[in-house]
Write a protein that holds these residues in place. Structure first.
Motif, PDB file in Angstrom:
ATOM      1  N   THR A  58       3.242   3.505  -8.028  1.00  0.00           N
ATOM      2  CA  THR A  58       4.169   4.869  -8.617  1.00  0.00           C
ATOM      3  C   THR A  58       3.546   6.089  -8.400  1.00  0.00           C
ATOM      4  O   THR A  58       2.542   6.164  -8.928  1.00  0.00           O
ATOM      5  CB  THR A  58       4.891   4.445  -9.730  1.00  0.00           C
ATOM      6  N   SER A  59       4.237   7.045  -7.927  1.00  0.00           N
ATOM      7  CA  SER A  59       3.872   8.381  -8.018  1.00  0.00           C
ATOM      8  C   SER A  59       2.476   8.694  -7.589  1.00  0.00           C
ATOM      9  O   SER A  59       1.684   9.401  -8.261  1.00  0.00           O
ATOM     10  CB  SER A  59       3.957   9.083  -9.497  1.00  0.00           C
ATOM     11  N   ALA A  60       1.995   7.944  -6.521  1.00  0.00           N
ATOM     12  CA  ALA A  60       0.758   8.016  -6.137  1.00  0.00           C
ATOM     13  C   ALA A  60       0.562   8.800  -4.900  1.00  0.00           C
ATOM     14  O   ALA A  60       1.370   9.441  -4.164  1.00  0.00           O
ATOM     15  CB  ALA A  60       0.098   6.684  -5.584  1.00  0.00           C
ATOM     16  N   ASP A  61      -0.625   9.533  -4.694  1.00  0.00           N
ATOM     17  CA  ASP A  61      -0.830  10.337  -3.493  1.00  0.00           C
ATOM     18  C   ASP A  61      -1.855   9.784  -2.748  1.00  0.00           C
ATOM     19  O   ASP A  61      -3.020   9.673  -2.617  1.00  0.00           O
ATOM     20  CB  ASP A  61      -1.535  11.694  -4.026  1.00  0.00           C
ATOM     21  N   ILE A  77       6.591   0.288  -4.077  1.00  0.00           N
ATOM     22  CA  ILE A  77       5.978   1.378  -3.887  1.00  0.00           C
ATOM     23  C   ILE A  77       7.230   2.508  -4.145  1.00  0.00           C
ATOM     24  O   ILE A  77       8.026   2.302  -3.558  1.00  0.00           O
ATOM     25  CB  ILE A  77       5.631   1.673  -2.554  1.00  0.00           C
ATOM     26  N   THR A  80       6.064   7.616  -3.791  1.00  0.00           N
ATOM     27  CA  THR A  80       4.483   7.850  -3.348  1.00  0.00           C
ATOM     28  C   THR A  80       4.448   8.628  -2.119  1.00  0.00           C
ATOM     29  O   THR A  80       5.335   8.582  -1.244  1.00  0.00           O
ATOM     30  CB  THR A  80       3.802   6.403  -3.216  1.00  0.00           C
ATOM     31  N   SER A 100       9.960   7.374  -1.333  1.00  0.00           N
ATOM     32  CA  SER A 100       8.614   7.666  -0.931  1.00  0.00           C
ATOM     33  C   SER A 100       8.411   8.478   0.598  1.00  0.00           C
ATOM     34  O   SER A 100       9.371   8.627   1.431  1.00  0.00           O
ATOM     35  CB  SER A 100       7.460   6.487  -0.617  1.00  0.00           C
TER      36      SER A 100
END
Length: 222
Positions: A58-61, A77, A80, A100
């Protein structure tokens, strides 16, 4: 067993319980199972032969990540960023992508099975030799100025998506459900649309595509 249906396509979704997931920040092993990645950044990272299973991201770069070979299985996912990433030769199965971003992402020789993409952005994304080995659906997604080439995606569902200036080259989409999309800016030879399902409200868009594909000149009488 958790499923969802998009049109006539039924997708087997991941069934994760957040209470059972340990939160971590790094990929320590070649195979990662049953963990939560929240707000992590792997931007520009190099992944090879990695397997990620039963995880929630979650909320990943993950922008500009290069991932070659390996698998993504049974994962959620959410929110993201995979902009500019390159995914090559990986298998993605029983996964749900929500909200995403795949702007400028390249998917090459990727195999999809039981995948839902909901409210995702694929602007300027490239899909090359991507294949669907099972149910795949895109809902409320944007594909502006993207390019699909030599893809084998029979029976997929694209519903309520924006296909503006999406280019299709040598793709197989027979049995694909394209209802609910505007097709007037789609850029494709007509044979890429062989065997797809459309709604009656899309006939005017199909007529426009046909006129352009056959280079027909329309002139007023007189």
């Amino acid at each position: 067993m958790r499923t969802t249906t998009v049109g006539d396509v039924t997708i087997l979704l991941p069934d994760l319980d957040p209470e059972d997931l340990d939160q971590v920040t790094d990929l320590f092993d070649d195979e990662v199972r049953d963990v939560l990645f929240d707000g992590v950044s792997w931007r520009g990272g190099q992944l090879a032969d990695r397997s990620i299973r039963g995880c929630r991201i979650t909320s990943a770069d993950l922008g500009e990540v290069s991932w070659e070979a390996g698998a993504l299985y049974g994962c959620e996912i959410v929110g993201t960023d995979l902009s500019g990433a390159t995914l090559t030769g990986i298998s993605i199965e029983r996964c749900a992508f929500t909200g995403s971003r795949f702007t400028g992402t390249r998917l090459i020789d990727v195999r999809l099975k039981d995948i839902l993409f909901d409210n995702c952005r694929f602007d300027y994304a490239t899909l090359n030799r991507v294949s669907a080995a099972g149910s795949v659906a895109f809902t409320n997604c944007t594909f502006g100025h993207g390019n699909w080439s030599s893809c084998r995606l029979p029976g997929i569902a694209l519903r309520s998506c924006v296909l503006g200036h999406l280019e299709l080259e040598s793709c197989r989409l027979d049995g694909a459900d394209l209802r609910g999309n505007r097709l007037h800016d789609l850029r494709t030879p007509l044979d890429n649309l062989k065997g797809v399902f459309l709604g009656e409200d899309q006939l005017s868009d199909l007529t426009r595509l046909t006129v352009e594909a056959l280079n027909i000149a329309l002139r007023a009488e007189g």
